[in-house]
Design an enzyme around this catalytic site. Structure first.
Site, mmCIF file in Angstrom:
data_model
loop_
_atom_site.group_PDB
_atom_site.id
_atom_site.type_symbol
_atom_site.label_atom_id
_atom_site.label_comp_id
_atom_site.label_asym_id
_atom_site.label_seq_id
_atom_site.Cartn_x
_atom_site.Cartn_y
_atom_site.Cartn_z
ATOM 1 C CE LYS A 37 -4.291 7.365 17.110
ATOM 2 N NZ LYS A 37 -3.945 7.153 18.526
ATOM 3 C CE1 TYR A 255 11.610 -12.617 -6.259
ATOM 4 C CE2 TYR A 255 9.602 -11.524 -5.534
ATOM 5 C CZ TYR A 255 10.708 -11.584 -6.375
ATOM 6 O OH TYR A 255 10.901 -10.621 -7.320
#
Ligand SMILES: *Cc1c(COP(=O)(O)O)cnc(C)c1O
Length: 363
Positions: A37, A255
């Site tokens: 899956k 950042y």
């Protein structure tokens, strides 16, 4: 799309095959659904099918469309729908393609039986809720489902459940006891075990096991590594250094300036960011390998880049190879270690591998 940007994922056919064999060897009396899956946990459904099509006893998927595509690609083994059908169209496809389907509630059973032509052979995994409280029949509904199915010809029935804590301290005892109580005098096939149960709880192996994460070479356990379990990483995420910066004490990186250099440092900027699937929450200190040496990430992960410490790797300059996770050319970094640093699990890292990352399938 092939791109010049150096990031690559490599998927190793031999590792998928090795890991599937580990599952089979641990549960020698059971057959094993290869759980593919979520695009084979980010590894590529078709790559997993290609690697395992000769030896897998069956494949387990989520969407009926994927199961049908597998049939159309010539897969003749049983194919399991892990959550069963979502629509009448799915129900018809179950009949048409000879799919094995989970039934987790009475409404779903009614939809299936209303939509499939009478007399068509049906392979059903009745899913019991044994304590996870996600999907599954309770004892009363199980009795009702068995009453409904008993008079029908051509129904091949398996009883199934899913463990919530096979990887943890509480283990499977409580759910297994509930399963046995609910199953009563059932002597037919049972399917219980995910990877953690395959690896740690042999009393759960039953007739069909359902290995997922172990196929991809990561550990379901916080306290035991994939290498200790004899698994091989099926994915390597690799890139290169694209810039180098010299830092003096007090300099900040990235950042938010969350990393502050305490001493002179040399850092490398890697072409890999959260838009590639690298976890943005990986803090400074997350393991990474450059030119065969383990080092650490520095500062916040940006969309397209992250930084790492090259102070102890002076030979690493522009173009130096980097392993973000897996057994890469630049060294080995367990995806489980990166995931743990970022407060998640390797399952999520693999599934999050972004479509923009080119993938090589390695024989
Ligand atoms: C995904 C899934 C598995 C595989 O679980 P792993 O922890 O990856 O081994 C097994 N059974 C069911 C029902 C699943 O949905």
């Amino acid at each position: 799309m092939t791109t010049s940007r150096p990031i690559r994922a490599r998927i190793f056919r031999a590792a998928l095959q090795h890991n599937y064999r580990v599952a089979r060897r641990l549960a020698p009396a059971a057959r094993a659904w290869a759980v593919i899956k979520a695009n084979a946990y980010g590894h590529g459904q078709w790559r997993a099918v290609d690697a395992l099509r000769e030896e897998a006893d069956g494949f387990a998927v989520l969407e009926c469309e994927n199961a049908a595509a597998l049939r159309e690609a010539g897969i003749t083994q049983p194919i399991l729908l892990l959550e069963g059908i979502f629509s009448a169209r799915d129900a018809r496809a179950v009949g048409e393609y000879g799919l094995t389907t989970v039934v987790h509630c009475l409404e779903q059973l009614a939809l299936l039986l209303d939509s499939v032509k009478p007399g068509i052979p049906l392979a059903i995994c009745l899913k019991l809720n044994t304590g996870m409280n996600r999907l599954g029949l309770n004892a009363v509904d199980l009795r009702r489902a068995r009453e409904i199915l008993a008079p029908l010809p051509n129904v091949d029935l398996t009883l199934m459940t899913h463990f919530a804590e096979a990887d943890g301290e509480r283990g499977v005892a409580e759910q297994l006891a509930r399963f046995r109580k609910m199953a009563g005098d059932w002597r037919g096939a049972v399917s219980l075990a995910n990877s953690a149960a395959i690896l740690r709880h042999p009393q759960t192996h039953g007739d069909w096991v359902r290995p997922g994460i172990m196929l991809y070479g990561a550990s379901p356990f916080a306290d035991q590594s994939a290498a200790e379990l004899g698994l091989q990483p099926a994915m390597a995420l690799e890139s290169e250094i694209i810039a180098v910066q010299q830092l003096t004490p007090g300099d900040r990186v990235g950042y938010g300036g969350t990393f502050v250099a305490a001493q002179p440092m040399r850092i490398g900027v890697v072409a890999c960011g959260y838009a590639d699937g690298y976890p943005r929450h990986a803090p400074s200190g997350t393991p990474i390998a450059v030119m065969g040496q383990r080092t650490r990430t520095i500062g916040r992960v940006s969309m397209d880049m992250l930084a790492c410490d090259l102070t102890a790797i002076p030979e690493a300059g522009l173009g130096a190879p980097v392993t973000l996770w897996g057994n890469g050319l630049a060294g080995q970094v367990p995806a489980d270690d990166v995931a743990a640093a970022a407060g998640t699990i390797a399952y999520e890292l693999f599934c999050a591998l972004a479509p923009r990352v080119p993938v090589d399938f390695v024989d």
